[in-house]
Write an enzyme that holds these catalytic residues in place. Structure first.
Site, PDB file in Angstrom:
ATOM      1  N   HIS A 216      18.849  44.957  18.843  1.00 26.10           N
ATOM      2  CA  HIS A 216      18.774  46.396  18.598  1.00 26.10           C
ATOM      3  C   HIS A 216      17.679  47.080  19.420  1.00 26.10           C
ATOM      4  O   HIS A 216      17.750  48.280  19.673  1.00 26.10           O
ATOM      5  CB  HIS A 216      18.523  46.631  17.110  1.00 26.10           C
ATOM      6  CG  HIS A 216      18.606  48.048  16.680  1.00 26.10           C
ATOM      7  ND1 HIS A 216      19.796  48.736  16.568  1.00 26.10           N
ATOM      8  CD2 HIS A 216      17.632  48.945  16.331  1.00 26.10           C
ATOM      9  CE1 HIS A 216      19.563  49.971  16.165  1.00 26.10           C
ATOM     10  NE2 HIS A 216      18.271  50.121  16.009  1.00 26.10           N
TER      11      HIS A 216
ATOM     12  N   ASP B 104      24.864  43.925  16.351  1.00 24.55           N
ATOM     13  CA  ASP B 104      23.595  44.592  16.056  1.00 24.55           C
ATOM     14  C   ASP B 104      23.294  44.457  14.562  1.00 24.55           C
ATOM     15  O   ASP B 104      24.144  44.757  13.716  1.00 24.55           O
ATOM     16  CB  ASP B 104      23.727  46.068  16.446  1.00 24.55           C
ATOM     17  CG  ASP B 104      22.431  46.845  16.404  1.00 24.55           C
ATOM     18  OD1 ASP B 104      21.586  46.545  15.537  1.00 24.55           O
ATOM     19  OD2 ASP B 104      22.269  47.763  17.222  1.00 24.55           O
TER      20      ASP B 104
ATOM     21  N   SER C 160      18.716  54.251  18.183  1.00 21.59           N
ATOM     22  CA  SER C 160      18.993  53.980  16.783  1.00 21.59           C
ATOM     23  C   SER C 160      19.238  55.292  16.022  1.00 21.59           C
ATOM     24  O   SER C 160      20.170  56.031  16.346  1.00 21.59           O
ATOM     25  CB  SER C 160      17.846  53.166  16.182  1.00 21.59           C
ATOM     26  OG  SER C 160      18.159  52.674  14.902  1.00 21.59           O
TER      27      SER C 160
END
Length: 433
Positions: free
Chosen positions: A411, A383, A144
């Site tokens: 995610h 996502d 991320s």
């Protein structure tokens, strides 16, 4: 002092490093970074390559694994792993409502926090790498926001990288925060619709809770003021593989009967305050929108402004009709600094960061176009947190980057399917598939 200890199947070593607060002023103020080294117990004495893990966020310390959880077990087959608490997080020099007043007033605090973005994190990594690897390049795994940092690493110090592995973290190279949220709100709406399709009974439950919050002043035991807008942010759960189920179980026991009539249950309130409080990660709220800032445009509470362009997220209007209540996703809003006692003292600091201009570029498109570092990225289809179209555009802009686009995971794929996800990325980076 270096401390070494054991967990099932692994040996851990704590490391602390001193780095400049501002790397352009190496003789100036310093901060401390903490990192945890992990090596398989049967490989302690071996000369292994290093893998640096960059956590998602911003504002979260590295995972506190027990043994070989998630992706770590696969990594330990090949590497000695360094789990870094990025500046301001975990055991690194903290930045929160208790410590930031040491900087001075809100203006000084905002100037300080402006140095906690991906560019500074990359320079931290390069400062500690010679002390960890002896100067050898390492492989970086970025989840991320950690992936955002990895793309910044490729832009500024590719010589420090042996390979780059990214999961759910290919950022747009040039989108303003407004562009990010305009892409996000329709995606959130799709996730909410999918949740209600799975759990149709939650439509009425969510509307009932929202109606209660619109007509009652609810303050959670921690002092958090639970508004309907705050309740809607629980949609952030829908970005994880088990999030829809967790949201369902949360909603199903929201109310209890009391002598004064129906009230939100203590159990519901306890869970909600744990999910909504920023006490453990205030940096997320303070600098989240700034991770998209790269020019003279302020972020100016982008998620809040852009939300107004999507009136279906207005709870009061929804309850006036018969539509399902829409939850929201990964967004930060100015009212959070009124609701959350962990953020209230930092409201003016947050306002100054939202108004700030003159942000430095985080990515170098020309250098990325000439990239020579093996790069592999998992892109999670639709996502919730990172726009797929933005990610694929960036993938095309980085020379040699190989993508794995999948709808098998949300995610949190590197957690939920860690060994398989990491194995696939390593194979792509090594040109084994």
């Amino acid at each position: 002092m270096t401390v070494t200890y054991r967990q099932p199947g692994v040996v851990l070593t704590d490391h602390r490093f001193t780095v400049p607060l501002d790397h352009d002023d190496p003789a100036g103020e310093t901060i401390e970074l903490y990192a945890r080294e992990v090596v398989a117990r049967d490989r302690v004495g071996r000369d292994l390559p290093w893998l640096l893990y960059l956590q998602g966020g911003p504002g979260f310390g590295a995972n506190r694994f027990i043994g070989r959880q998630a992706w770590l077990g696969r990594a330990l087959q090949d590497y000695r792993v360094l789990l870094l608490d990025q500046r301001g997080t975990g055991h690194s020099t903290p930045a929160n409502r208790q410590t930031l007043p040491l900087r001075g007033g809100p203006a000084e605090q905002a100037d300080y926090l402006a140095r906690f973005r991906a560019d500074a994190i990359v320079r931290d990594c390069e400062a500690i790498r010679p002390r960890v690897t002896g100067g050898a390049p390492w492989t970086v795994l970025g989840q991320s926001f950690g992936g955002f940092c990895t793309v910044a690493y490729l832009s500024t110090a590719p010589e420090g990288l042996d390979a780059a592995l990214i999961t759910g973290g290919l950022p747009s190279l040039d989108a303003h925060a407004d562009d990010v949220y305009r892409a996000a709100y329709p995606r959130v709406e799709r996730k909410v619709a999918a949740h209600y399709a799975r759990y149709p009974q939650d439509v009425e439950r969510a509307r009932r809770i929202a109606d209660h919050l619109l007509t009652h002043d609810v303050v959670l035991p921690s002092g958090y003021r639970l508004t309907v807008e705050a309740f809607q942010t629980l949609g952030v759960l829908l970005g994880s593989g088990d999030g829809s189920h967790r949201l369902h179980y949360l909603l199903e026991h929201a109310f209890v009967r009391t002598p004064a009539g129906p009230a939100l249950s203590d159990a519901f309130q306890e869970q909600v305050q744990g999910l909504l409080s920023y006490a453990a990660h205030p940096l997320y709220a303070l600098i989240h929108e700034s991770i998209y800032a790269q020019d003279d445009r302020p972020t100016a509470w982008s998620a809040e402004r852009v939300r107004a362009e999507f009136p279906r997220f207005d709870a009061a209007k929804t309850l006036a009709g018969d539509e399902p209540l829409l939850f929201t996703g990964e967004t930060v809003h100015p009212w959070m600094f009124d609701c959350d006692p962990a953020l209230r003292p930092l409201r003016e600091t947050a306002e100054l960061l939202a108004a700030r201009t003159g942000w430095t570029p985080l990515y170098d498109p020309a250098r990325l176009a000439a990239n020579e570092v093996p790069v592999a990225a998992a892109v999670y289809h639709d996502d919730l947190y990172v726009d797929t179209a933005h990610s694929l555009a960036t993938a095309r802009a980085v020379r040699g980057l190989r993508t794995w686009v999948t709808d098998e995971f949300e995610h949190d794929g590197v957690r939920a399917g860690g060994p398989r996800v990491l194995d696939r990325l390593l194979a792509l980076a090594r040109d084994d598939v």
